[in-house]
Design an enzyme around this catalytic site. Sequence first.
Site, PDB file in Angstrom:
ATOM      1  N   THR B  13       0.722  -1.301   0.013  1.00 47.77           N
ATOM      2  CA  THR B  13      -0.114  -0.050  -0.124  1.00 47.77           C
ATOM      3  C   THR B  13       0.830   1.393   0.000  1.00 47.77           C
ATOM      4  O   THR B  13       0.360   2.353  -0.342  1.00 47.77           O
ATOM      5  CB  THR B  13      -0.802  -0.069   1.174  1.00 47.77           C
ATOM      6  N   GLY B  14       2.033   1.212   0.330  1.00 48.78           N
ATOM      7  CA  GLY B  14       2.694   2.222   0.639  1.00 48.78           C
ATOM      8  C   GLY B  14       3.427   2.792  -0.924  1.00 48.78           C
ATOM      9  O   GLY B  14       2.860   2.430  -1.903  1.00 48.78           O
ATOM     10  N   MET B  15       4.152   3.918  -0.975  1.00 45.59           N
ATOM     11  CA  MET B  15       4.725   4.580  -2.017  1.00 45.59           C
ATOM     12  C   MET B  15       5.333   3.596  -3.047  1.00 45.59           C
ATOM     13  O   MET B  15       5.081   3.340  -4.353  1.00 45.59           O
ATOM     14  CB  MET B  15       5.638   5.784  -1.804  1.00 45.59           C
ATOM     15  N   ARG B 113      20.836  -5.248   2.966  1.00 44.15           N
ATOM     16  CA  ARG B 113      21.812  -4.897   1.998  1.00 44.15           C
ATOM     17  C   ARG B 113      23.146  -4.987   2.092  1.00 44.15           C
ATOM     18  O   ARG B 113      23.944  -5.570   1.210  1.00 44.15           O
ATOM     19  CB  ARG B 113      21.656  -3.392   1.649  1.00 44.15           C
ATOM     20  N   CYS B 152      17.870   4.419  -3.835  1.00 44.05           N
ATOM     21  CA  CYS B 152      17.621   5.073  -5.001  1.00 44.05           C
ATOM     22  C   CYS B 152      18.749   6.031  -5.476  1.00 44.05           C
ATOM     23  O   CYS B 152      18.966   6.222  -6.508  1.00 44.05           O
ATOM     24  CB  CYS B 152      16.142   5.791  -4.829  1.00 44.05           C
ATOM     25  N   SER B 182       9.037  12.162  -3.608  1.00 47.29           N
ATOM     26  CA  SER B 182       8.417  10.870  -3.410  1.00 47.29           C
ATOM     27  C   SER B 182       9.450   9.809  -2.806  1.00 47.29           C
ATOM     28  O   SER B 182       9.126   8.851  -2.346  1.00 47.29           O
ATOM     29  CB  SER B 182       8.183  10.102  -4.826  1.00 47.29           C
ATOM     30  N   GLY B 183      10.867  10.112  -2.863  1.00 46.07           N
ATOM     31  CA  GLY B 183      11.891   9.466  -2.127  1.00 46.07           C
ATOM     32  C   GLY B 183      11.523   9.231  -0.764  1.00 46.07           C
ATOM     33  O   GLY B 183      11.984   8.285  -0.017  1.00 46.07           O
ATOM     34  N   ARG B 238      16.852  17.835  -0.218  1.00 46.35           N
ATOM     35  CA  ARG B 238      15.604  17.567  -0.626  1.00 46.35           C
ATOM     36  C   ARG B 238      15.086  18.757  -1.540  1.00 46.35           C
ATOM     37  O   ARG B 238      15.074  19.889  -0.845  1.00 46.35           O
ATOM     38  CB  ARG B 238      14.445  17.283   0.244  1.00 46.35           C
ATOM     39  N   HIS B 245      15.384  11.964  -8.927  1.00 47.32           N
ATOM     40  CA  HIS B 245      16.688  12.577  -8.286  1.00 47.32           C
ATOM     41  C   HIS B 245      17.880  13.223  -9.238  1.00 47.32           C
ATOM     42  O   HIS B 245      18.056  12.145 -10.107  1.00 47.32           O
ATOM     43  CB  HIS B 245      17.145  11.446  -7.437  1.00 47.32           C
ATOM     44  N   ASN B 329      13.451   7.866  -9.095  1.00 44.27           N
ATOM     45  CA  ASN B 329      13.767   7.219  -7.914  1.00 44.27           C
ATOM     46  C   ASN B 329      12.901   6.247  -7.406  1.00 44.27           C
ATOM     47  O   ASN B 329      13.307   5.300  -6.976  1.00 44.27           O
ATOM     48  CB  ASN B 329      13.878   8.393  -6.785  1.00 44.27           C
TER      49      ASN B 329
END
Lengths: 351, 351, 351, 351
Positions: B13-15, B113, B152, B182-183, B238, B245, B329
């Site tokens: 549901t998130g971005m 990661r 990103c 949006s990042g 930002r 980006h 991004n």
Amino acid sequence: MTKKIPVCVLGATGMVGQRFIQLLDNHPWFEVTALGASERSAEKTYEEAVGGRWIVSDSIPDYAREMKIVECNAENIDGKIAFGALDSGVAEPIEKEFAKAGFAVVSNSKNHRMEKDVPLLIPEVNAQHLDSVKVQKKNRDWEGFIVTNPNCTTIQFVLALAPLHQEFGINKIFLTSMQALSGAGYPGVASLNIIDNVVPFIGGEEGKVEEEPLKLFGEWNGQEFKDTEIAISAQCNRVNVKDGHLETLNIELDKKGSLEDVKNAMKKFNPLKELNLPSSPSQPIIVMDEDDRPQPRMDRDLERGMGSVVGRVRECPVLDYKFIVLGHNTVRGAAGAAVLNAELLKAKGLI
Amino acid sequence: MTKKIPVCVLGATGMVGQRFIQLLDNHPWFEVTALGASERSAEKTYEEAVGGRWIVSDSIPDYAREMKIVECNAENIDGKIAFGALDSGVAEPIEKEFAKAGFAVVSNSKNHRMEKDVPLLIPEVNAQHLDSVKVQKKNRDWEGFIVTNPNCTTIQFVLALAPLHQEFGINKIFLTSMQALSGAGYPGVASLNIIDNVVPFIGGEEGKVEEEPLKLFGEWNGQEFKDTEIAISAQCNRVNVKDGHLETLNIELDKKGSLEDVKNAMKKFNPLKELNLPSSPSQPIIVMDEDDRPQPRMDRDLERGMGSVVGRVRECPVLDYKFIVLGHNTVRGAAGAAVLNAELLKAKGLI
Amino acid sequence: MTKKIPVCVLGATGMVGQRFIQLLDNHPWFEVTALGASERSAEKTYEEAVGGRWIVSDSIPDYAREMKIVECNAENIDGKIAFGALDSGVAEPIEKEFAKAGFAVVSNSKNHRMEKDVPLLIPEVNAQHLDSVKVQKKNRDWEGFIVTNPNCTTIQFVLALAPLHQEFGINKIFLTSMQALSGAGYPGVASLNIIDNVVPFIGGEEGKVEEEPLKLFGEWNGQEFKDTEIAISAQCNRVNVKDGHLETLNIELDKKGSLEDVKNAMKKFNPLKELNLPSSPSQPIIVMDEDDRPQPRMDRDLERGMGSVVGRVRECPVLDYKFIVLGHNTVRGAAGAAVLNAELLKAKGLI
Amino acid sequence: MTKKIPVCVLGATGMVGQRFIQLLDNHPWFEVTALGASERSAEKTYEEAVGGRWIVSDSIPDYAREMKIVECNAENIDGKIAFGALDSGVAEPIEKEFAKAGFAVVSNSKNHRMEKDVPLLIPEVNAQHLDSVKVQKKNRDWEGFIVTNPNCTTIQFVLALAPLHQEFGINKIFLTSMQALSGAGYPGVASLNIIDNVVPFIGGEEGKVEEEPLKLFGEWNGQEFKDTEIAISAQCNRVNVKDGHLETLNIELDKKGSLEDVKNAMKKFNPLKELNLPSSPSQPIIVMDEDDRPQPRMDRDLERGMGSVVGRVRECPVLDYKFIVLGHNTVRGAAGAAVLNAELLKAKGLI
């Protein structure tokens, strides 16, 4: 009360001209007695000439509203100081004419900045460069003279670096700028170009940022200015901000200093304090400690827009330190810089 | 037609989850068979759960609208691939559970990661790092495994630098980013913080940018990943841009190459061409020659958002070269990166 | 395949001209064979002439890139349709010349909109007004003729109101617009005027909004257009949005209908369905039920920018109903409107 | 100097609370002696509690920085006036408790606005409504009392209409608002929702705009407030502006007046002039004559944000007049409104 010094503003209707009009409102030393603009505006009142394009505040200061615009012609204008806010396409001959006619031309245009006998001045950084004025007048056989201020993007970081250069020496600088819309003048940047966008190019800007500091930190040898040597690499961008250029910097020092030494050098820097110039910031370099400051909208008006606001000073994994600098580009970076230069001229007895 | 591979999206549901839903619409190889989210959303349809917060396009793809959300629990969910778009606060145990249960977990979260047996993958850059999967499964006694994509901000410049690193070697990088809203996810950045402003700080970002490339350009020695050595200094900001980006870079090479060599290396770089992965850009690095490009709004959707767009490649007065890089991004920098990773897994026979 | 109809675009380099170039790319019926612009651009390729000012998408369509610009002179240009995107300061004589020379001039300029024998056309609303073409040609002794589309702000709400006017009759309209930047052309609105701001004035706009609907809903009596009577009051504002005009409306009906009747009338309205015009929206009026939609960025591209998007339909405490309408101002409001008009001309056998 | 009246701010950390802190800095009559907030903030200093969320100016006023936050509990707090900036979800019982305990509660919350014995106050419009205070205290058996100010969107247009209502009577109003981001509090509107966009919905706002004026222009009959009758229809939108709500209005008058009469009525309106309240604007309604003013960024700070700025007054083709009104939504529309209310209370001897 002593009589104020009569001054004129050349190019009074543009963005920087408007800032001059605003900053000179109730100035304790200077009184605006003439407003110069192009032939097209001549004979109009300032209000008519600027019309709906007054952009720097809610309204034109009362003193200027009804003043009649005159053409930028030294014969038409009395005064001692000519503040230059002309477009660089026309500034050169006009500024020379005024200098010849006896004015102290205090210019914001780029035209004479790099000439060998014209000072490129930031009062806190290189006031001693005014020694060149005498030689300039003689070289050119002028009654008056020209002094210039650097490009807006240059001033704020050179001011911030000045105490570090004095104490530690600087030999490398990387800079990326995020510059405000007002730096492009009016109408300047089209809204369709900047909404939801960044424009990664500003014509000629990177060259100025890479060259002007060499003169500012350089020396007047009695005959001409000699550049210092610093390797500078600049990348300039336009962002959707009204006023206030923000810059990221990475620097390498000649002599190592601790993080605290570096921050303290900036905080305590105030070489003009004794002069009490009316437009001097009480603290030229403000160092913020918050993680996320300075920010353009929040901090550009600190010190009435005359300071250099530094933040995020930290160690750099590649060079010595990295940090950010914010300055108000049409105040400290343009009209305010020139007004401060004029105040220094008076304090030094050159007017 | 062969049957498509069943996949689920964790954190749908998130971005970033929304981008997965969008990019997997009509995917030729994968079919979304389950949508995972938090307990709060479970049992709702995707449309109910996302509600008015669908932000990546005008409307939710039809296939997802009526799908019922399930909790992110490997017992509830069938499928072969689990795309991970979970918040890093909860991602770790969930991703491990799915890997244990036999899923190929293709994660966008930061959690795994940097682990010594988990590949941090950019298919065009370090596809050979997938050799680690076998060892990872054995080390952890898992049926499945985890692969991750970088942050990103990292992906787009590492992709752009990959051919230069191969041909010339890179040893120093300075980077300043101007990152899109949006990042920060949704709701993310408050409008009052960004209007007429830049925020010069993004928590944790600079560390990722300085560390992840060392693993990406590093080696898998059969047992664990060994970092390469490059000195990197990042400053992250930002700006008021929706997506895309933009980054300025200054780099130093080990072996000198001409400006044309550098540009050509980027233009011809296309190591995955033969694999014909569905989400591969036809040209991974687009090099623009205009003075003022790329720009986020104009160029972020080139190659359907999957390319790295380079511009202003020029000599650097301090190091060797400077240039700018733009990437989308949430596509190449997040969901699209993960989908491409999954496609590589299939092409390599790991699914 | 039948041969496509050759068309030219007059004023091809401006904002609306660019949209024509984009919308005519791969058009099934029309082929662009000439691009007209001012003398200044003549002999340049389209790419040279537009230069860095291409703003409507990421890049110029391939077909147009290398086309040579010609002056807008009917003797230079072959073709059957001339799409008019000229500045209103120069459009009038040029459009007349092309009409005289036999072109169907399909104009987006305001110049001929209100003339008594020139149709002001929205295909779904008043296709029958094309009966005037024959008379126009005779009146003026022209081989060709002129048809026009309304102002961008007018089209979208007249289209939305058309089914209500047909079923219930409309006698009063209050409208406040929040108009996008692209409506002012390029460079258009200065970024310094719109950042953190609204400009509550658009020269000439309110008059057009109050007058054009009277002709659109009026009648062709065989000799001339006769206006209908509706009382309209408009207030037009510019907001910081790239594309998509949003309008609030309050309306009074002659004959009362329920809220559901009103919404249904809009939803089912599709009078051109049988014609299958290539640029027709599949649904001319989209009615959204969410509380907070339509929104410009989210919904302007619905129906490829050719629809009128209605939302928040509700009872008005003073008149009958209030609601909002969104339209893509340079697609349905300008170039797309003209292309659809040309398609109707062909379908009706007038080309 | 007389001793200042001790006041507290309830809900001091939010957006409106911050404006109170700013407006009460150096207030000639009032001295902030306590700052109330939620339990979560209690015992922190104001600076700690607000942290990086101070948004209304560059920095927290010195007087407030080190003040300790207390819970909003009347037993903890001394003082005569309690300024209410609480979230409406919690305001009701707290405000009642403070009123019971003897405070003059001057509230910006919506909770008690429409109660039959609580004045909804705009000092220039309905100062006589304070007659209700005595009855309120008796009805509720309170030592103190509550007065409220209207919603930000309401205040500015009711103030502008007040002289017209007095001279001509108003019977119909159409209003469309373009409201600033700060009206939604902090964090409020997500940047991803407003970039390149308008949000045509603000929960509950239209109802307030349609109802509050009826009480403001209504009567206190000695027992309770009786609404007046005006038909009002509102449509409220959020635009990408930091501060300053802009509204378009169409009005119908009972008694006709010329355009000049209408403008003059607004210009000369200044019923509180004799009281010399510290926060009173010198001119409550500023009427601008430029075609394109007022504009939010240019004019919101006129009269220190306490005026209602009117422009574009012109005849309406449907009703009598149309015009626009701008007000600073967190100053005149919220904290400044409450401070002025408190000043009126003191001037009337109610404190």
